[in-house]
Design an enzyme around this catalytic site. Structure first.
Site, mmCIF file in Angstrom:
data_model
loop_
_atom_site.group_PDB
_atom_site.id
_atom_site.type_symbol
_atom_site.label_atom_id
_atom_site.label_comp_id
_atom_site.label_asym_id
_atom_site.label_seq_id
_atom_site.Cartn_x
_atom_site.Cartn_y
_atom_site.Cartn_z
ATOM 1 N N TYR A 68 -1.379 -6.001 -35.517
ATOM 2 C CA TYR A 68 -1.026 -7.408 -35.277
ATOM 3 C C TYR A 68 -1.623 -8.291 -36.374
ATOM 4 C CZ TYR A 68 -0.686 -11.917 -32.848
ATOM 5 O OH TYR A 68 -0.412 -13.229 -32.528
ATOM 6 N N SER B 47 -1.611 -16.412 -37.039
ATOM 7 C CA SER B 47 -2.639 -16.270 -36.007
ATOM 8 C C SER B 47 -4.011 -16.303 -36.684
ATOM 9 C CB SER B 47 -2.488 -14.924 -35.295
ATOM 10 O OG SER B 47 -3.665 -14.599 -34.585
HETATM 11 P P1 NAP Z 1 4.943 -15.164 -25.653
HETATM 12 O O1 NAP Z 1 4.648 -16.145 -24.574
HETATM 13 O O2 NAP Z 1 4.774 -13.725 -25.400
HETATM 14 O O3 NAP Z 1 6.420 -15.467 -26.206
HETATM 15 C C1 NAP Z 1 6.931 -14.711 -27.261
HETATM 16 C C2 NAP Z 1 8.308 -15.226 -27.598
HETATM 17 O O4 NAP Z 1 8.802 -14.478 -28.729
HETATM 18 C C3 NAP Z 1 9.300 -15.044 -26.466
HETATM 19 O O5 NAP Z 1 10.121 -16.188 -26.396
HETATM 20 C C4 NAP Z 1 10.099 -13.828 -26.916
HETATM 21 O O6 NAP Z 1 11.456 -13.857 -26.479
HETATM 22 C C5 NAP Z 1 10.099 -14.009 -28.416
HETATM 23 N N1 NAP Z 1 10.393 -12.775 -29.143
HETATM 24 C C6 NAP Z 1 9.644 -11.641 -29.224
HETATM 25 N N2 NAP Z 1 10.286 -10.734 -29.992
HETATM 26 C C7 NAP Z 1 11.445 -11.317 -30.404
HETATM 27 C C8 NAP Z 1 12.521 -10.884 -31.218
HETATM 28 N N3 NAP Z 1 12.535 -9.666 -31.781
HETATM 29 N N4 NAP Z 1 13.557 -11.734 -31.434
HETATM 30 C C9 NAP Z 1 13.555 -12.975 -30.878
HETATM 31 N N5 NAP Z 1 12.570 -13.432 -30.087
HETATM 32 C C10 NAP Z 1 11.529 -12.608 -29.861
HETATM 33 O O7 NAP Z 1 4.017 -15.460 -26.923
HETATM 34 P P2 NAP Z 1 3.361 -16.805 -27.476
HETATM 35 O O8 NAP Z 1 1.932 -16.759 -27.152
HETATM 36 O O9 NAP Z 1 4.175 -17.982 -27.112
HETATM 37 O O10 NAP Z 1 3.493 -16.495 -29.037
HETATM 38 C C11 NAP Z 1 4.351 -17.215 -29.916
HETATM 39 C C12 NAP Z 1 3.899 -16.937 -31.336
HETATM 40 O O11 NAP Z 1 2.539 -17.405 -31.500
HETATM 41 C C13 NAP Z 1 3.876 -15.452 -31.693
HETATM 42 O O12 NAP Z 1 4.297 -15.283 -33.012
HETATM 43 C C14 NAP Z 1 2.399 -15.083 -31.558
HETATM 44 O O13 NAP Z 1 2.059 -13.984 -32.334
HETATM 45 C C15 NAP Z 1 1.746 -16.371 -32.019
HETATM 46 N N6 NAP Z 1 0.370 -16.528 -31.563
HETATM 47 C C16 NAP Z 1 0.053 -16.575 -30.239
HETATM 48 C C17 NAP Z 1 -1.280 -16.737 -29.850
HETATM 49 C C18 NAP Z 1 -1.717 -16.791 -28.412
HETATM 50 O O14 NAP Z 1 -2.941 -16.731 -28.162
HETATM 51 N N7 NAP Z 1 -0.823 -16.921 -27.442
HETATM 52 C C19 NAP Z 1 -2.282 -16.841 -30.837
HETATM 53 C C20 NAP Z 1 -1.928 -16.793 -32.166
HETATM 54 C C21 NAP Z 1 -0.602 -16.646 -32.526
HETATM 55 P P3 NAP Z 1 12.023 -13.037 -25.183
HETATM 56 O O15 NAP Z 1 11.004 -13.204 -24.087
HETATM 57 O O16 NAP Z 1 13.317 -13.744 -24.929
HETATM 58 O O17 NAP Z 1 12.202 -11.622 -25.615
#
Ligand code: NAP
Length: 244
Positions: A152, A139
């Site tokens: 985080y 991130s």
């Molecule tokens: P999201 O929409 O909240 O989705 C998170 C995903 O991670 C879901 O599929 C969830 O699965 C899965 N997950 C969480 N804990 C888990 C575990 N213990 N084991 C297996 N799966 C798990 O988030 P996103 O925005 O797509 O984020 C994806 C990645 O990008 C993350 O690492 C996040 O930190 C990173 N990121 C996001 C942003 C942003 O602005 N959105 C920015 C920078 C980095 P379930 O729902 O099935 O539990």
């Protein structure tokens, strides 16, 4: 057909990565933890478009779940060609003195321990083939640090350390390890922000918009392709210019 394990692919960025990779011919493993319904529907959507997809439930922070994810994937789709460590959770924004022990533990377990355990399992399959790709999702906060996002940010900075160290370790085994550091991407993860907060974040992004999950998925497609064969140990910021 090359198979790719995408952790946390039931929603958001992971789902976009799975869709994008399936479209260009990879067999994808859609790992999920709690969102079974969306994982099943994504798997169906990919199969109906002619792609190959497999759902595997598992909490990436648990060793036994990680071993099962890889062994089921191996039985059904062969040696994994790539692992995308995408699963992650965020905390409510809060000053460090208000963060509980269980919040610290759960963020590190999902965001960092999970990526380490999945990488450990992946290289057991990849090293004998002298081939493999690992892409870790960090991130922008892991790069520059976010106020009221200490835990985080620290977990995502750990992902950068993991990428650099592991890339050194497994390069002689023919494995590339890279990292993407997204800026603010429109997924469920940012649903805690108000409309005003999002407008401020947009204003702080020189390209003048928030990112989409596809912005990240396109870079993953590149990083695991032959076109990126000489790239390893790198951190690619995809943030609209928010941090340069
Ligand atoms: P999201 O929409 O909240 O989705 C998170 C995903 O991670 C879901 O599929 C969830 O699965 C899965 N997950 C969480 N804990 C888990 C575990 N213990 N084991 C297996 N799966 C798990 O988030 P996103 O925005 O797509 O984020 C994806 C990645 O990008 C993350 O690492 C996040 O930190 C990173 N990121 C996001 C942003 C942003 O602005 N959105 C920015 C920078 C980095 P379930 O729902 O099935 O539990």
């Amino acid at each position: 057909m090359k198979s790719v394990i995408v952790t946390g692919a039931s929603r958001g960025i992971g789902a976009a990565i799975a869709k994008t990779l399936a479209k260009v011919g990879y067999a994808v493993v859609i790992n999920y933890n709690k969102s079974a319904e969306s994982a099943v529907s994504l798997c169906r959507e990919i199969r109906e478009s002619g792609g190959i997809a497999l759902n595997i439930q598992g909490d990436v922070s648990l060793t036994s779940d990680v071993q099962r994810i890889f062994s089921v994937s191996y039985e059904q789709l062969g040696t994994p060609y790539a692992l995308i460590n995408n699963a992650g959770i965020a905390l409510r924004g809060a000053p460090i003195q208000d963060i509980t022990d269980s919040e610290i533990e759960s963020v590190f377990a999902a965001n960092l321990t999970g990526a380490i355990k999945c990488s450990r399992e992946a290289v057991k399959y990849m090293i004998p083939r002298h081939c493999g790709k690992i892409v870790n999702i960090s991130s922008v906060w892991g790069q520059i640090g976010g106020s009221c996002e200490v835990v985080y940010s620290a977990s995502k900075a750990g992902i950068i350390g993991l990428t650099k160290a592991l890339s050194n370790e497994v390069a002689p085994s023919g494995i590339n390890v890279n990292c993407i550091a997204p800026g603010v991407i429109t997924t469920d993860m940012i649903s805690c922000y108000s409309k005003d907060d999002l407008n401020v974040l947009c204003d702080e992004t020189p390209l003048g918009r928030l990112g989409t999950p596809e912005d990240i998925a396109n870079a993953v497609e590149f990083l695991i392709s032959d076109k990126a064969a000489f790239i390893t140990g790198q951190i690619l910021g995809i943030n609209g210019g928010m941090a340069v």
